[in-house]
Write a protein that holds these residues in place. Structure first.
Motif, PDB file in Angstrom:
ATOM      1  N   PHE A  69       0.832  -1.209   0.000  1.00  0.00           N
ATOM      2  CA  PHE A  69       0.000   0.000   0.000  1.00  0.00           C
ATOM      3  C   PHE A  69       0.863   1.253   0.000  1.00  0.00           C
ATOM      4  N   ASN A  70       1.984   1.217   0.706  1.00  0.00           N
ATOM      5  CA  ASN A  70       2.895   2.360   0.729  1.00  0.00           C
ATOM      6  C   ASN A  70       3.539   2.603  -0.637  1.00  0.00           C
ATOM      7  N   ILE A  71       3.858   1.528  -1.342  1.00  0.00           N
ATOM      8  CA  ILE A  71       4.430   1.669  -2.687  1.00  0.00           C
ATOM      9  C   ILE A  71       3.437   2.380  -3.597  1.00  0.00           C
ATOM     10  N   ILE A  72       2.191   1.938  -3.577  1.00  0.00           N
ATOM     11  CA  ILE A  72       1.158   2.551  -4.426  1.00  0.00           C
ATOM     12  C   ILE A  72       0.983   4.022  -4.055  1.00  0.00           C
ATOM     13  N   ARG A  73       0.798   4.292  -2.774  1.00  0.00           N
ATOM     14  CA  ARG A  73       0.553   5.667  -2.328  1.00  0.00           C
ATOM     15  C   ARG A  73       1.727   6.579  -2.674  1.00  0.00           C
ATOM     16  N   ALA A  74       2.939   6.140  -2.394  1.00  0.00           N
ATOM     17  CA  ALA A  74       4.114   6.961  -2.666  1.00  0.00           C
ATOM     18  C   ALA A  74       4.264   7.232  -4.163  1.00  0.00           C
ATOM     19  N   THR A  75       4.023   6.228  -4.971  1.00  0.00           N
ATOM     20  CA  THR A  75       4.119   6.398  -6.424  1.00  0.00           C
ATOM     21  C   THR A  75       3.092   7.415  -6.913  1.00  0.00           C
ATOM     22  N   LEU A  76       1.857   7.280  -6.446  1.00  0.00           N
ATOM     23  CA  LEU A  76       0.807   8.198  -6.881  1.00  0.00           C
ATOM     24  C   LEU A  76       1.036   9.611  -6.351  1.00  0.00           C
ATOM     25  N   GLU A  77       1.534   9.729  -5.142  1.00  0.00           N
ATOM     26  CA  GLU A  77       1.841  11.058  -4.592  1.00  0.00           C
ATOM     27  C   GLU A  77       2.929  11.745  -5.414  1.00  0.00           C
ATOM     28  N   LYS A  78       3.963  10.983  -5.776  1.00  0.00           N
ATOM     29  CA  LYS A  78       5.066  11.536  -6.567  1.00  0.00           C
ATOM     30  C   LYS A  78       4.573  11.984  -7.944  1.00  0.00           C
ATOM     31  N   LEU A  79       3.762  11.168  -8.585  1.00  0.00           N
ATOM     32  CA  LEU A  79       3.223  11.518  -9.896  1.00  0.00           C
ATOM     33  C   LEU A  79       2.314  12.739  -9.811  1.00  0.00           C
ATOM     34  N   THR A  80       1.489  12.781  -8.781  1.00  0.00           N
ATOM     35  CA  THR A  80       0.573  13.906  -8.592  1.00  0.00           C
ATOM     36  C   THR A  80       1.361  15.199  -8.367  1.00  0.00           C
ATOM     37  N   ASP A  81       2.368  15.124  -7.518  1.00  0.00           N
ATOM     38  CA  ASP A  81       3.190  16.306  -7.235  1.00  0.00           C
ATOM     39  C   ASP A  81       3.879  16.840  -8.495  1.00  0.00           C
ATOM     40  N   LYS A  82       4.292  15.938  -9.376  1.00  0.00           N
ATOM     41  CA  LYS A  82       4.972  16.337 -10.612  1.00  0.00           C
ATOM     42  C   LYS A  82       3.999  16.668 -11.744  1.00  0.00           C
ATOM     43  N   GLY A  83       2.716  16.394 -11.517  1.00  0.00           N
ATOM     44  CA  GLY A  83       1.717  16.622 -12.560  1.00  0.00           C
ATOM     45  C   GLY A  83       1.824  15.632 -13.699  1.00  0.00           C
ATOM     46  N   GLU A  84       2.368  14.461 -13.424  1.00  0.00           N
ATOM     47  CA  GLU A  84       2.555  13.434 -14.457  1.00  0.00           C
ATOM     48  C   GLU A  84       1.403  12.438 -14.440  1.00  0.00           C
ATOM     49  N   ILE A  85       1.260  11.726 -15.540  1.00  0.00           N
ATOM     50  CA  ILE A  85       0.220  10.715 -15.693  1.00  0.00           C
ATOM     51  C   ILE A  85       0.890   9.391 -16.024  1.00  0.00           C
ATOM     52  N   ILE A  86       0.296   8.300 -15.552  1.00  0.00           N
ATOM     53  CA  ILE A  86       0.810   6.962 -15.842  1.00  0.00           C
ATOM     54  C   ILE A  86      -0.348   6.072 -16.262  1.00  0.00           C
ATOM     55  N   LYS A  87      -0.078   5.191 -17.187  1.00  0.00           N
ATOM     56  CA  LYS A  87      -1.089   4.204 -17.579  1.00  0.00           C
ATOM     57  C   LYS A  87      -1.212   3.191 -16.447  1.00  0.00           C
ATOM     58  N   GLU A  88      -2.436   2.735 -16.228  1.00  0.00           N
ATOM     59  CA  GLU A  88      -2.663   1.786 -15.132  1.00  0.00           C
ATOM     60  C   GLU A  88      -1.817   0.527 -15.305  1.00  0.00           C
ATOM     61  N   LYS A  89      -1.698   0.032 -16.520  1.00  0.00           N
ATOM     62  CA  LYS A  89      -0.904  -1.192 -16.738  1.00  0.00           C
ATOM     63  C   LYS A  89       0.569  -0.954 -16.409  1.00  0.00           C
ATOM     64  N   ASP A  90       1.077   0.255 -16.690  1.00  0.00           N
ATOM     65  CA  ASP A  90       2.472   0.575 -16.371  1.00  0.00           C
ATOM     66  C   ASP A  90       2.662   0.698 -14.859  1.00  0.00           C
ATOM     67  N   LEU A  91       1.681   1.297 -14.196  1.00  0.00           N
ATOM     68  CA  LEU A  91       1.735   1.408 -12.741  1.00  0.00           C
ATOM     69  C   LEU A  91       1.766   0.023 -12.105  1.00  0.00           C
ATOM     70  N   LYS A  92       0.918  -0.864 -12.599  1.00  0.00           N
ATOM     71  CA  LYS A  92       0.849  -2.221 -12.045  1.00  0.00           C
ATOM     72  C   LYS A  92       2.153  -2.987 -12.302  1.00  0.00           C
ATOM     73  N   ALA A  93       2.749  -2.782 -13.454  1.00  0.00           N
ATOM     74  CA  ALA A  93       4.025  -3.450 -13.753  1.00  0.00           C
ATOM     75  C   ALA A  93       5.132  -2.934 -12.834  1.00  0.00           C
ATOM     76  N   GLU A  94       5.181  -1.621 -12.632  1.00  0.00           N
ATOM     77  CA  GLU A  94       6.168  -1.039 -11.714  1.00  0.00           C
ATOM     78  C   GLU A  94       5.945  -1.551 -10.292  1.00  0.00           C
ATOM     79  N   PHE A  95       4.684  -1.609  -9.897  1.00  0.00           N
ATOM     80  CA  PHE A  95       4.348  -2.102  -8.558  1.00  0.00           C
ATOM     81  C   PHE A  95       4.829  -3.539  -8.372  1.00  0.00           C
ATOM     82  N   GLU A  96       4.551  -4.370  -9.348  1.00  0.00           N
ATOM     83  CA  GLU A  96       4.973  -5.776  -9.263  1.00  0.00           C
ATOM     84  C   GLU A  96       6.488  -5.882  -9.114  1.00  0.00           C
TER      85      GLU A  96
END
Length: 132
Positions: A69-96
């Motif tokens: 859960f911390n990995i997901i939250r930290a990743t999304l917080e970082k992307l949000t702060d930078k104003g970046e977007i990620i595809k869900e499939k790419d996020l899931k691959a990075e998470f894995e």
């Protein structure tokens, strides 16, 4: 945890990885069991485990879920702060990749469940705008 379950591993009842993954799966249950200790439910499935082993599995399962859960939250917080977007499939691959680096024994089914639950709670807390 190396010596944990050694007497059962020798008998080939279950591998340590199978026991750990079952524990995580039980910890992921929704409803009245959500975020509750797993010992009672786990002992119904694996009555050969000792109280100490059950306690260790409860701790390890919570550790895995918290890390995921911390990995997901930290990743999304970082992307949000930078104003970046990620595809869900790419996020899931990075998470894995990140979760298996921490827990090489974790099953694909548990990875998927932890990721989905982590995304659910992150989106519920307003961190989903960066995922497309």
């Amino acid at each position: 945890m190396n010596q944990l379950f050694s007497r059962f591993l020798k008998k080939k009842i279950m591998t340590q990885e199978e026991i750990l993954n079952l524990s995580v799966a039980i910890a992921l249950e929704w409803g009245q069991n959500w975020n509750q200790p797993i010992q009672e439910r786990l002992t119904k499935k694996l009555p050969f485990l000792t109280t100490n082993e059950l306690d260790e599995l409860n701790i390890k399962s919570k550790e895995v879920l918290t890390a995921g859960f911390n990995i997901i939250r930290a990743t999304l917080e970082k992307l949000t702060d930078k104003g970046e977007i990620i595809k869900e499939k790419d996020l899931k691959a990075e998470f894995e990749n990140e979760l298996t680096a921490l827990y090489p024994w974790i099953s694909h089914v548990n990875i998927k469940s932890i990721c989905n639950q982590g995304l659910y709670y992150s989106w519920k807390n307003g961190l989903g705008e960066c995922v497309k």
